[in-house]
Design a protein around this motif. Structure first.
Motif, PDB file in Angstrom:
ATOM      1  N   LEU A 232       3.360  27.786  32.670  1.00 61.38           N
ATOM      2  CA  LEU A 232       2.379  28.369  31.685  1.00 61.38           C
ATOM      3  C   LEU A 232       2.460  27.333  30.318  1.00 61.38           C
ATOM      4  O   LEU A 232       1.200  26.981  29.995  1.00 61.38           O
ATOM      5  N   ALA A 233       3.445  27.163  29.583  1.00 61.73           N
ATOM      6  CA  ALA A 233       3.283  26.423  28.615  1.00 61.73           C
ATOM      7  C   ALA A 233       3.326  24.980  28.766  1.00 61.73           C
ATOM      8  O   ALA A 233       2.642  24.343  28.032  1.00 61.73           O
ATOM      9  N   GLU A 234       3.731  24.570  29.964  1.00 62.38           N
ATOM     10  CA  GLU A 234       3.635  23.154  30.446  1.00 62.38           C
ATOM     11  C   GLU A 234       1.951  22.743  30.467  1.00 62.38           C
ATOM     12  O   GLU A 234       1.301  21.811  30.236  1.00 62.38           O
ATOM     13  N   ARG A 235       1.320  23.631  31.142  1.00 65.47           N
ATOM     14  CA  ARG A 235      -0.313  23.863  31.444  1.00 65.47           C
ATOM     15  C   ARG A 235      -0.822  23.975  29.890  1.00 65.47           C
ATOM     16  O   ARG A 235      -1.828  23.148  29.838  1.00 65.47           O
ATOM     17  N   ARG A 236      -0.419  24.821  29.102  1.00 69.04           N
ATOM     18  CA  ARG A 236      -1.170  24.840  27.876  1.00 69.04           C
ATOM     19  C   ARG A 236      -1.064  23.449  27.207  1.00 69.04           C
ATOM     20  O   ARG A 236      -1.857  23.015  26.379  1.00 69.04           O
ATOM     21  N   SER A 237       0.284  22.788  27.062  1.00 67.47           N
ATOM     22  CA  SER A 237       0.796  21.729  26.525  1.00 67.47           C
ATOM     23  C   SER A 237      -0.256  20.685  26.953  1.00 67.47           C
ATOM     24  O   SER A 237      -0.997  19.790  26.241  1.00 67.47           O
ATOM     25  N   TRP A 238      -0.469  20.707  28.351  1.00 65.34           N
ATOM     26  CA  TRP A 238      -1.526  19.668  28.938  1.00 65.34           C
ATOM     27  C   TRP A 238      -2.831  19.673  28.523  1.00 65.34           C
ATOM     28  O   TRP A 238      -3.458  18.962  28.298  1.00 65.34           O
ATOM     29  N   LEU A 239      -3.218  21.113  28.512  1.00 64.46           N
ATOM     30  CA  LEU A 239      -4.481  21.339  27.975  1.00 64.46           C
ATOM     31  C   LEU A 239      -5.110  20.960  26.583  1.00 64.46           C
ATOM     32  O   LEU A 239      -6.057  20.213  26.289  1.00 64.46           O
ATOM     33  N   ASN A 439     -11.604  26.800  26.042  1.00 65.29           N
ATOM     34  CA  ASN A 439     -11.430  28.337  26.595  1.00 65.29           C
ATOM     35  C   ASN A 439     -10.343  28.434  27.500  1.00 65.29           C
ATOM     36  O   ASN A 439      -9.619  29.441  27.701  1.00 65.29           O
ATOM     37  N   GLU A 440      -9.996  27.420  28.393  1.00 63.98           N
ATOM     38  CA  GLU A 440      -8.824  27.646  29.315  1.00 63.98           C
ATOM     39  C   GLU A 440      -7.640  27.738  28.692  1.00 63.98           C
ATOM     40  O   GLU A 440      -6.798  28.146  28.895  1.00 63.98           O
ATOM     41  N   ILE A 441      -7.400  27.129  27.242  1.00 71.33           N
ATOM     42  CA  ILE A 441      -6.176  27.188  26.586  1.00 71.33           C
ATOM     43  C   ILE A 441      -5.956  28.750  25.939  1.00 71.33           C
ATOM     44  O   ILE A 441      -4.828  29.172  26.059  1.00 71.33           O
ATOM     45  N   LYS A 447      -1.611  34.942  29.035  1.00 72.23           N
ATOM     46  CA  LYS A 447      -0.592  35.112  29.842  1.00 72.23           C
ATOM     47  C   LYS A 447       0.870  34.918  29.382  1.00 72.23           C
ATOM     48  O   LYS A 447       1.779  35.530  29.792  1.00 72.23           O
ATOM     49  N   VAL A 448       1.036  34.004  28.633  1.00 71.03           N
ATOM     50  CA  VAL A 448       2.279  33.643  27.889  1.00 71.03           C
ATOM     51  C   VAL A 448       2.763  34.774  27.149  1.00 71.03           C
ATOM     52  O   VAL A 448       3.836  35.324  27.201  1.00 71.03           O
ATOM     53  N   GLU A 449       1.928  35.306  26.127  1.00 70.32           N
ATOM     54  CA  GLU A 449       2.119  36.338  25.324  1.00 70.32           C
ATOM     55  C   GLU A 449       2.599  37.665  26.152  1.00 70.32           C
ATOM     56  O   GLU A 449       3.399  38.220  25.812  1.00 70.32           O
TER      57      GLU A 449
END
Length: 647
Positions: A232-239, A439-441, A447-449
């Motif tokens: 999830l963190a990788e996805r957020r970083s990507w976003l 919005n996706e971020i 989810k991470v929280e």
């Protein structure tokens, strides 16, 4: 002065011997200019104190790379007073011996090494007039064993006192380096270093095994949650990166669009300007044609008037001659009438020629009139076209100015985004809007929280423990085997080193004792501190006895000055045949010696130096009976040293 490395030309020399033929000193210490020739065997330099004898040996050492000097803490202090630069040149014999030259990269029979010293602190070397650096000088003479910092090879003034104060460990290292046995010690140290590394590795492996077994269970439970959070963190970083690049791409596309418009406008402006230049040329050409028409018309008109005037004269002449012909014919003066008829014929011919010329000029005037209309129409057309092009140019320039202003605005926005671009890393191509990405971020962050706190080191620790636990078992066996082999190798190399040094000292002691007995003394060189195999603590001690006394430890405080000098010279003589360097030197070898010992040591030096090149410096007088000794006398007058050879 910058140096240019000669790594492609200077190679390490082989084991061939090398002979120093000459020393050239320029503005060095008390020498303004001196050439000091040397010969194989013994070279004896004598002269009064302060004449400049020691400066010769100091010059050799400085040229060979010695940095620290006893007489001057800075090399610039060695420059003769009143001069900006000094030079020391060593001339070596490089003639072929057994099919090869001592310095193989040089094709000359002599090899010249020069060192330059400047008052501004710049020092450099030249080898056969090509500049080289310090490392190349050291590498150049390393193969010959010629080390200017080893006091067993070059012993400067007061170095004997320094040798007396040197520790046993340092004495042994000096001896090893002088005879070329450094490699034995280096191999032992290398084996010990690798063994210490193996032992340390063994301890680390055991510790890691225990820690991995204790902690693996806990970190395994955290691993799955950690992987999900990382995903999830990788996805957020990507976003976040995608959002930044979406902003950048938007501005880049705006800039690209403006650039395309600018290119179109600039191309149109370029075409407009080119067409304007062409039109101006046409206008200029039309103007020139009109001017030419005006000039040519006037010329033709005046030409027509002139010809018509001539024709009128010709017609009058014809009419006059015709009348005269009739008169003379009526009178019966046929001869005169005949003459007039000849002139009448010429005048009539001239009248006809003038009529033809008038017709030609009239035709020309007609042509000018016909061309005037077309020329004038073209001229007016191009003038109108010029005004239209100028109007279009002004419009294009205004458009270009507006586009450039917009581009500057977009570029500023892109410049403001530079820090974010660096933070975003590798470029991400995206067609999504920034609002959609943000919005996706927010959704991913929620989810991470929900996962709660997870240690950051979970992945590393779990991976390490799961792998190391199995790998370290096998590795432990390998380390134990390596340690066993390392101990064997270290022990074998220690034995080789100790035997080599012992054999060396056995050979040395035979000569040492013989030389010491020649001056009524006894001497022994002994290896110490080798019982525990600690090569770093191993040392060399000299034991000497004078006037029938038992040998005692040689040091600065036990023996007198003359006894110390005699002992050191005896030791130097005992190792002469084993020295790797073909050149060796001693300054004030007879320091504090009594006359008898001085003469005995000198005689021994004569016999031991025949296979090498030796430089001895003494302020005293020595009776020289051997014709092979090359004597150099140094004198000083009016602050300037000079040398002369004694045949």
């Amino acid at each position: 002065m910058e140096t240019q490395p000669l790594t492609t030309t200077i190679k390490e020399p082989g084991t061939s011997s090398i002979w120093l033929k000459e020393i050239i000193l320029e503005n060095f210490m008390s020498y303004e200019y001196a050439r000091i020739p040397l010969k194989p065997g013994l070279n004896l330099i004598s002269g009064p104190n302060g004449a400049g004898k020691s400066s010769i040996l100091l010059a050799i050492s400085v040229a060979l790379g010695q940095i620290y000097t006893e007489r001057g803490k800075r090399l610039r202090d060695l420059i003769r007073r009143g001069n900006e630069i000094a030079r020391i040149t060593l001339v070596f014999d490089n003639a072929e011996k057994n099919g090869r030259r001592p310095i193989s990269f040089s094709d000359a029979d002599t090899f010249m090494l020069s060192r330059y010293l400047r008052n501004d602190g710049h020092y450099w070397w030249e080898a056969d007039y090509r500049q080289i650096n310090y490392e190349e000088v050291i590498r150049l003479f390393k193969g010959f064993g010629l080390d200017p910092d080893n006091m067993l090879i070059i012993m400067h003034q007061n170095t004997m006192e320094q040798f007396s104060l040197t520790s046993p460990q340092e004495k042994l290292k000096l001896l090893e380096a002088a005879v070329g046995f450094n490699a034995y010690r280096e191999k032992v140290i290398d084996a010990r270093t690798r063994l210490e590394s193996i032992i340390s590795e063994d301890e680390s492996v055991s510790e890691l095994l225990g820690r991995a077994e204790e902690s693996l269970g806990y970190w395994k439970e955290m691993h799955e949650k950690y992987l999900l959070r990382e995903e999830l963190a990788e996805r957020r970083s990507w976003l976040k990166r995608e959002a930044i690049w979406a902003r950048v791409i938007k501005q880049e596309r705006a800039l690209q669009s403006s650039e395309e418009q600018l290119n179109v406008k600039e191309h149109a402006l370029e075409s407009n300007l080119a067409e304007m230049e062409e039109t101006k040329g046409k206008i200029k050409s039309g103007r020139e044609k009109l001017d030419s028409w005006q000039i040519n018309s006037k010329e033709s008109f005046y030409e027509l008037l002139h010809i018509e005037k001539e024709r009128t004269k010709a017609e009058s002449l014809v009419e006059h001659l015709h009348e005269n012909e009739l008169i003379f014919s009526e009178r019966g003066e046929h001869e005169e009438a005949q003459k007039i008829r000849g002139r009448l014929k010429d005048a009539d011919k001239r009248r006809k020629e003038l009529n033809d010329e008038i017709s030609a000029v009239q035709s020309k005037l007609g042509a000018f009139e016909r061309s005037l209309e077309s020329t004038m129409d073209a001229y007016i057309t191009y003038r109108v076209k010029e005004e239209v092009l100028r109007f279009k140019r002004d419009l294009l320039e205004a458009d270009i100015k507006a586009i450039r202003a917009e581009m500057a605005h977009v570029n500023q926005k892109l410049a403001d985004l530079q820090s974010l671009k660096r933070k975003a890393g590798e470029r991400i191509e995206t067609e999504r809007k920034q609002s959609e990405i943000e919005n996706e971020i927010g959704f991913v962050g929620a989810k991470v929280e929900a996962l709660g706190e997870i240690p950051e080191e979970t992945e590393e620790i779990y991976s390490n423990y799961s792998k190391l636990f199995e790998e370290l078992k096998a590795k432990s066996k390998i380390v134990v085997a390596n340690k066993r082999e390392g101990l064997k190798e270290l022990d074998a190399r220690r034995k080789i080193w100790q035997k080599t040094i012992t054999d060396l000292l056995d050979s040395t002691n035979s000569s040492f004792q013989q030389i010491m007995s020649g001056i009524g003394a006894t001497g022994l060189a002994r290896l110490v501190n080798v019982g525990d195999g600690d090569i770093e603590n191993a040392g060399l001690e000299l034991h000497v006895g004078f006037r029938g006394s038992q040998p005692v430890l040689f040091d600065y405080y036990t023996q007198s000055g003359g006894e110390r000098t005699a002992s050191i010279m005896a030791f130097l003589l005992s190792i002469q045949q084993m020295l790797k360097s073909p050149f060796r030197a001693v300054d004030e070898f007879d320091l504090h010696m009594d006359p008898r010992n001085r003469e005995e040591i000198y005689k021994m030096m004569l016999s031991s130096m025949k296979g090498s090149e030796c430089l001895l410096i003494t302020p005293g007088q020595i009776t020289v009976t051997d014709p092979s000794v090359h004597i150099i006398v140094v004198q000083k007058a009016y602050g300037k040293s000079s040398v002369r050879g004694v045949e």
